[in-house]
Design a protein around this motif. Structure first.
Motif, short mmCIF file in Angstrom:
data_model
loop_
_atom_site.label_atom_id
_atom_site.label_comp_id
_atom_site.label_asym_id
_atom_site.label_seq_id
_atom_site.Cartn_x
_atom_site.Cartn_y
_atom_site.Cartn_z
N VAL A 65 0.49 3.75 14.23
CA VAL A 65 -0.69 4.16 13.26
C VAL A 65 -0.76 3.10 12.08
O VAL A 65 -1.59 2.84 11.68
N ALA A 66 0.54 3.09 11.48
CA ALA A 66 0.30 2.33 9.92
C ALA A 66 0.84 0.61 10.28
O ALA A 66 0.47 0.05 9.35
N GLY A 67 1.12 0.25 11.50
CA GLY A 67 1.73 -1.18 11.67
C GLY A 67 0.41 -2.06 11.48
O GLY A 67 0.77 -3.05 11.00
N LEU A 68 -0.66 -2.02 11.79
CA LEU A 68 -1.73 -2.72 11.42
C LEU A 68 -2.02 -3.05 9.79
O LEU A 68 -2.76 -4.07 9.68
N SER A 69 -1.64 -2.20 9.17
CA SER A 69 -1.85 -2.31 7.58
C SER A 69 -0.83 -3.45 7.01
O SER A 69 -1.06 -3.70 5.88
N SER A 70 0.09 -3.97 7.82
CA SER A 70 1.04 -4.91 7.26
C SER A 70 0.63 -6.11 6.71
O SER A 70 0.63 -6.55 5.32
N ALA A 71 -0.49 -6.71 7.41
CA ALA A 71 -0.86 -7.79 6.93
C ALA A 71 -1.64 -7.70 5.59
O ALA A 71 -1.65 -8.61 4.61
N ALA A 72 -2.58 -6.59 5.57
CA ALA A 72 -3.31 -6.51 4.36
C ALA A 72 -2.30 -6.23 2.94
O ALA A 72 -2.57 -6.75 2.10
N LEU A 73 -1.32 -5.75 3.32
CA LEU A 73 -0.43 -5.43 2.16
C LEU A 73 0.29 -6.65 2.10
O LEU A 73 0.61 -6.68 0.74
N MET A 74 0.78 -7.64 2.87
CA MET A 74 1.30 -8.80 2.68
C MET A 74 0.30 -9.51 1.77
O MET A 74 0.83 -10.37 0.81
N ARG A 75 -0.93 -9.57 2.11
CA ARG A 75 -1.94 -10.44 1.24
C ARG A 75 -2.17 -10.01 -0.07
O ARG A 75 -2.43 -10.79 -1.04
N ARG A 76 -2.01 -8.76 -0.21
CA ARG A 76 -2.04 -8.25 -1.51
C ARG A 76 -0.96 -8.33 -2.48
O ARG A 76 -0.95 -8.56 -3.55
N PHE A 77 0.41 -8.20 -1.92
CA PHE A 77 1.57 -7.99 -2.79
C PHE A 77 2.59 -9.26 -2.24
O PHE A 77 3.73 -9.14 -3.18
N GLY A 78 2.38 -9.84 -1.46
CA GLY A 78 3.49 -10.75 -0.72
C GLY A 78 4.45 -10.40 0.16
O GLY A 78 4.78 -8.88 -0.12
N SER A 79 4.98 -11.00 0.96
CA SER A 79 5.92 -10.28 2.18
C SER A 79 7.30 -10.05 1.61
O SER A 79 8.09 -8.79 1.99
N GLY A 80 7.59 -10.66 0.57
CA GLY A 80 8.90 -10.35 0.06
C GLY A 80 8.97 -8.97 -0.90
O GLY A 80 9.79 -8.14 -0.53
#
Length: 407
Positions: A65-80
């Protein structure tokens, strides 16, 4: 003028590599600490086996359910930052399992744990791939090997805590605090700036509108599907060892209880060794060839185990299968992250999502086949997965190092 960040110093890059490795280790440690104590959770809540199983199934559901939100979160806050904050929250959510009052609360905790685990998994792999690009050689396999070590360490720690009868809330709370502090401390060593700052510049397309909308996704659809199937091949092999090896050894080969557990140990041990040594092999022979040879090794290993069933041949077969797929999922992650035209993190996010669907579907599929035929016949899916890796491995890039730009 390029806006890319300058390459980190050697010391800075080494520190970032250690920090990413710690993320993989901590990610594995959190849930592995809970596994040996699940019987206590079951007893404390008065759950049946099916109720506990249903609650645990909420974890992969949350990941999907939540996995596809990862890319948007990383672009907003950075993967680290996503990996670090996600790890801290994951430790807290795993701790809540020790204080939930009933089944719905347990299922909700597992749902959130699965969601956070998926997000952290994508973020830590994205950051690991970023460090790998700056190293200009393969290092991602070792991170996955460190994850396996973390899983073993967490399981042992949980077992010791259970044996000493440490209260579950105190045990998981201490784990959340200690490793959460380590994750926050290590975050200072992670790379800063945008995750695509270190990528080679991509030529501007003839039609600027092609960089947005469905154009890049249409071009990447077939490669993503093929990479998703390739990742599913790895999922089927890993799940066979985790879910079915003990049952196969116990029921069809009449192994004792202790011996039956060695199928999973053989697969995981060989996979860990393969990942810890896989980077040198990938640099020497190329990740495409390594994955294809690994697929053949998996098919041959499990093929001989099923053709000549015995305890020694089966343990050897699971060990060869684990070694064969050791570098498969890291290679798929790298290939997906390098697909042209997609926004940073998008390909990796989609592949991680497809991989988790593979892990979700594998157990019931093998179970249905086993009921219809036998578990020995159903485990032929592992042979087919090895052949799939052999055939589909050609979609992988040969090297993890991007060609140097022309001057």
């Amino acid at each position: 003028m390029s806006t890319a960040s300058p390459a980190p110093t050697t010391t800075r890059l080494k520190n970032a590599r250690v920090a990413v490795g710690s993320c993989f280790f901590i990610n594995a440690v959190f849930y592995a600490n809970l596994v040996p104590r699940l019987p206590e959770v079951k007893a404390d809540l008065g759950l049946s086996n099916s109720s506990l199983g249903a609650a645990l199934a909420a974890m992969p559901l949350g990941a999907i359910v939540a996995g596809l939100s990862s890319a948007a979160l990383m672009r907003r806050f950075g993967s680290g930052r996503v990996a670090t904050v996600g790890l801290v929250l994951l430790g807290v959510v795993v701790w809540t399992v020790s204080v939930v009052p009933n089944w719905p609360a347990l299922a909700a905790a597992m749902l959130f744990a699965g969601a956070l685990d998926a997000i952290v998994d994508v973020a830590q792999n994205a950051h690991g791939l970023r460090v790998q690009r700056l190293y200009r050689r393969s290092i991602l396999n070792a991170f996955h090997g460190v994850w396996s070590i973390g899983a073993v360490a967490g399981g042992l720690l949980g077992s010791v805590a259970a044996g000493l009868e440490v209260p579950l809330a105190l045990h998981l709370g201490a784990v959340a605090v200690v490793f959460g502090v380590v994750a926050l401390g290590g975050s200072r060593a992670l790379l800063t700036g945008p995750d695509d700052a270190d990528r080679e510049p991509v030529p501007e397309p003839a039609h600027r509108g092609a960089t947005r909308g469905v154009g890049p996704w249409r071009a990447a659809a077939l490669p993503l599907v093929m990479l998703g199937v390739l990742a599913a091949c790895g999922a089927f092999v890993e799940d066979a060892g985790a879910s079915w090896s003990a049952l196969y050894l116990r029921t069809e080969l009449t192994a004792g209880a202790a011996m039956a557990g060695l199928g999973f140990v053989a697969l995981q041990s060989a996979m860990t060794v393969g990942r810890l040594t896989g980077d040198r092999v990938v640099d020497r022979f190329g990740q495409r060839r390594v994955v294809q040879v690994g697929g053949a090794l998996t098919a041959v290993g499990m093929g001989q185990a099923l053709a000549f069933p015995s305890i020694p041949t089966t343990l050897l077969g699971f060990a060869l299968a684990g070694l064969g797929v050791a570098t498969l999922i890291p290679a798929v992650y790298h290939a997906a992250d390098e697909l042209p035209g997609l926004a940073s993190g998008s390909g990796l996010t989609v592949i991680n999502w497809l991989l988790r669907i593979g892990f979700l579907l594998s157990p019931p599929l093998i179970g249905v086949l086993a009921d219809a035929t036998s578990l020995r016949v159903a485990l032929l899916t592992v042979v087919l997965a090895g052949l799939g890796a052999l055939l589909l491995g050609r979609v992988l890039p040969t090297s993890v190092v991007a060609p140097a730009p022309a001057v």
